[in-house]
Design a protein around this motif. Structure first.
Motif, short mmCIF file in Angstrom:
data_model
loop_
_atom_site.label_atom_id
_atom_site.label_comp_id
_atom_site.label_asym_id
_atom_site.label_seq_id
_atom_site.Cartn_x
_atom_site.Cartn_y
_atom_site.Cartn_z
N ILE A 162 0.85 -1.19 0.00
CA ILE A 162 0.00 0.00 0.00
C ILE A 162 0.88 1.24 0.00
O ILE A 162 1.78 1.38 0.85
N VAL A 163 0.63 2.13 -0.93
CA VAL A 163 1.31 3.43 -0.99
C VAL A 163 0.25 4.51 -0.81
O VAL A 163 -0.72 4.57 -1.58
N CYS A 164 0.41 5.34 0.20
CA CYS A 164 -0.57 6.37 0.53
C CYS A 164 0.02 7.73 0.17
O CYS A 164 1.00 8.17 0.77
N SER A 165 -0.58 8.40 -0.82
CA SER A 165 -0.05 9.69 -1.26
C SER A 165 -1.21 10.64 -1.59
O SER A 165 -2.05 10.30 -2.43
N PRO A 166 -1.24 11.82 -0.92
CA PRO A 166 -0.40 12.25 0.19
C PRO A 166 -0.61 11.34 1.40
O PRO A 166 -1.73 10.86 1.61
N ASN A 167 0.46 11.16 2.17
CA ASN A 167 0.36 10.23 3.28
C ASN A 167 -0.52 10.80 4.39
O ASN A 167 -0.37 11.95 4.80
N ASN A 168 -1.45 9.99 4.84
CA ASN A 168 -2.30 10.32 5.98
C ASN A 168 -1.74 9.57 7.19
O ASN A 168 -1.67 8.35 7.14
N PRO A 169 -1.28 10.27 8.23
CA PRO A 169 -1.60 11.64 8.63
C PRO A 169 -0.52 12.69 8.41
O PRO A 169 -0.70 13.82 8.84
N THR A 170 0.61 12.34 7.78
CA THR A 170 1.72 13.30 7.76
C THR A 170 1.64 14.30 6.62
O THR A 170 2.31 15.33 6.66
N GLY A 171 0.88 14.00 5.56
CA GLY A 171 0.67 14.95 4.48
C GLY A 171 1.69 14.94 3.37
O GLY A 171 1.52 15.63 2.37
N VAL A 172 2.76 14.17 3.51
CA VAL A 172 3.85 14.18 2.53
C VAL A 172 3.48 13.32 1.32
O VAL A 172 3.10 12.16 1.48
N PRO A 173 3.60 13.85 0.10
CA PRO A 173 3.26 13.07 -1.08
C PRO A 173 4.44 12.23 -1.56
O PRO A 173 5.60 12.50 -1.22
N VAL A 174 4.13 11.23 -2.35
CA VAL A 174 5.14 10.48 -3.09
C VAL A 174 5.30 11.16 -4.44
O VAL A 174 4.31 11.55 -5.06
N THR A 175 6.52 11.33 -4.91
CA THR A 175 6.71 11.96 -6.21
C THR A 175 6.49 10.94 -7.32
O THR A 175 6.59 9.72 -7.11
N ALA A 176 6.20 11.46 -8.51
CA ALA A 176 6.00 10.57 -9.65
C ALA A 176 7.27 9.80 -9.96
O ALA A 176 7.23 8.59 -10.29
N ALA A 177 8.43 10.46 -9.85
CA ALA A 177 9.69 9.78 -10.13
C ALA A 177 9.96 8.68 -9.11
O ALA A 177 10.41 7.57 -9.48
N GLU A 178 9.69 8.95 -7.84
CA GLU A 178 9.87 7.93 -6.80
C GLU A 178 8.98 6.73 -7.05
O GLU A 178 9.41 5.57 -6.92
N PHE A 179 7.74 7.00 -7.42
CA PHE A 179 6.79 5.91 -7.62
C PHE A 179 7.17 5.06 -8.84
O PHE A 179 7.06 3.83 -8.81
N GLU A 180 7.65 5.70 -9.88
CA GLU A 180 8.06 4.95 -11.07
C GLU A 180 9.22 4.03 -10.75
O GLU A 180 9.23 2.85 -11.15
N ARG A 181 10.20 4.54 -10.01
CA ARG A 181 11.34 3.69 -9.62
C ARG A 181 10.88 2.54 -8.73
O ARG A 181 11.37 1.41 -8.85
N PHE A 182 9.93 2.84 -7.86
CA PHE A 182 9.41 1.82 -6.96
C PHE A 182 8.71 0.71 -7.75
O PHE A 182 8.94 -0.48 -7.50
N MET A 183 7.88 1.07 -8.68
CA MET A 183 7.14 0.07 -9.45
C MET A 183 8.08 -0.80 -10.27
O MET A 183 7.77 -1.97 -10.55
N GLU A 184 9.22 -0.27 -10.67
CA GLU A 184 10.20 -1.07 -11.40
C GLU A 184 10.77 -2.19 -10.53
O GLU A 184 11.21 -3.23 -11.04
N ARG A 185 10.73 -1.98 -9.21
CA ARG A 185 11.30 -2.97 -8.28
C ARG A 185 10.26 -3.96 -7.75
O ARG A 185 10.63 -5.00 -7.22
#
Length: 363
Positions: A162-185
């Motif tokens: 599970i990837v929560c973006s923006p993260n609840n409760p901290t509010g920090v989003p995942v960037t598109a570049a971070e998510f693309e690298r993550f999905m590659e793994r």
């Protein structure tokens, strides 16, 4: 022998799953004082727009009838918007209901679900109910997801991430570049749930946008809701978009007729051009108010992380209970996570001055 009344404590010899018996119930934000502000549940502070309220009222006149179990009309509207078939959309009683369905569809006892922590407080309970095991990966120092560490945590037992973006409760989003690298793994046979309950409030262009990823990954499902930006928290309706076979599996785990006709009527009305334009105008106001609140708190000396939902995060640590009580005494109810911090929803304009006046003396 005296009869046992409903108010008397009882014990049971019924064999319950011990992990369920020990599971704390979901804790809703406590009510605000009559003259205070409820900033604990990330609710939209405005009442429904007239067109949505009228659609809900009309649907209420037919509550003696069962709803359409598939919410077809709403799925067709969403399918047209996102360029998928109606079968590529799944509607549920809020995105949290959909999360439960997907976890149940993918996990058996002994399987694992990986997610960042701290994140949405419902995740641990949903995993436990499915009989699976949570693998919680600590947030980074900036309170955002550590996607590299999450990828490292995937094992042969992992079934869902599970990837929560923006993260609840901290509010920090995942960037598109971070998510693309993550999905590659992430192995293609592991389900990834991108939980975007607050997507409409995002103003950071670098953030991931699940709507641009539909059809790109065969193991990705995007979750969104009408509860926040669209102001329909009280009727419970959310949706998922993803590969049809995955959605079909989740459909099989759903409680029949879980989405009411009142909910679907409200959601359909919210998507009508004039109603949606007004709703998104309100979202713009809240996003601007959030930015002003965050800047003011930083000026006071608070270390406020990036905020892209309709809330801000106060990393109060060991002082969490103390600060939350001081806020409550001033008529502000916020969501406290003892030992970690406090999530404060962006609510009525009048609440901002009260909030800032209390917090200024607590830095």
């Amino acid at each position: 022998m005296d009869a046992v009344t409903a108010s008397e404590p009882t014990t049971t010899q019924v064999r319950l799953r011990p992990e369920i018996a020990a599971l704390p119930a979901y804790r809703q934000g406590r009510p605000a004082p009559a003259d205070g502000f409820k900033l604990s549940s990330n609710e939209n502070p405005w009442p429904p727009v007239d067109g949505v309220a009228q659609a809900i009222a009309a649907a209420a006149l037919e509550v003696n009838r069962y709803p359409d179990a598939t919410a077809l009309v709403l799925r067709e509207r969403l399918a047209e918007r996102y360029g998928v078939s109606p079968d590529g959309v799944l509607v549920g009683a809020g995105s949290v209901s959909l999360l439960a369905q997907f976890i149940l569809a993918a996990c058996a006892p002994g399987d694992e679900v990986v997610y960042s922590w701290r994140s949405f407080e419902a995740y641990p309970g949903l995993v436990t109910v499915a009989g699976a095991t949570s693998v919680q990966v600590p947030n980074r120092a900036d309170h955002g997801h550590d996607l590299d560490a999450m990828a490292d945590a995937i094992t042969d037992r992992t079934r869902v991430v599970i990837v929560c973006s923006p993260n609840n409760p901290t509010g920090v989003p995942v960037t598109a570049a971070e998510f693309e690298r993550f999905m590659e793994r992430v192995p293609a046979d592991r389900l990834v749930l991108l939980d975007e309950a607050y997507a409409e409030f995002v103003r950071d262009d670098a953030s991931v946008d699940g709507s641009t990823l539909i059809g790109r990954y065969p193991n990705l499902v995007v979750l969104r809701t009408f509860s926040k930006a669209y102001g329909l928290a009280g009727v419970r309706v959310g949706y998922a978009i993803g590969p049809v076979p995955i959605l079909d599996a989740a459909r099989s785990t759903a409680i029949p007729l879980g989405v009411t006709a009142v909910a679907t009527a409200g959601a359909i009305a919210a998507l009508e051009d004039a109603n949606e334009a007004e709703l998104l105008r309100r979202v713009d106001v809240l996003a601007d108010r959030r930015e002003a609140l965050r800047e003011a708190l930083i000026a006071q000396g608070w270390e406020i992380p990036a905020a892209q939902g309709n809330f801000v995060w106060l990393p109060t640590g060991d002082r969490t209970v103390e600060v939350a009580e001081r806020l409550f005494e001033a008529g502000v109810v916020a969501r406290a996570f003892p030992g970690d911090g406090i999530r404060v929803s962006v609510g009525e304009e009048e609440s901002v001055e009260v909030l800032l006046s209390v917090l200024e003396g607590l830095v």
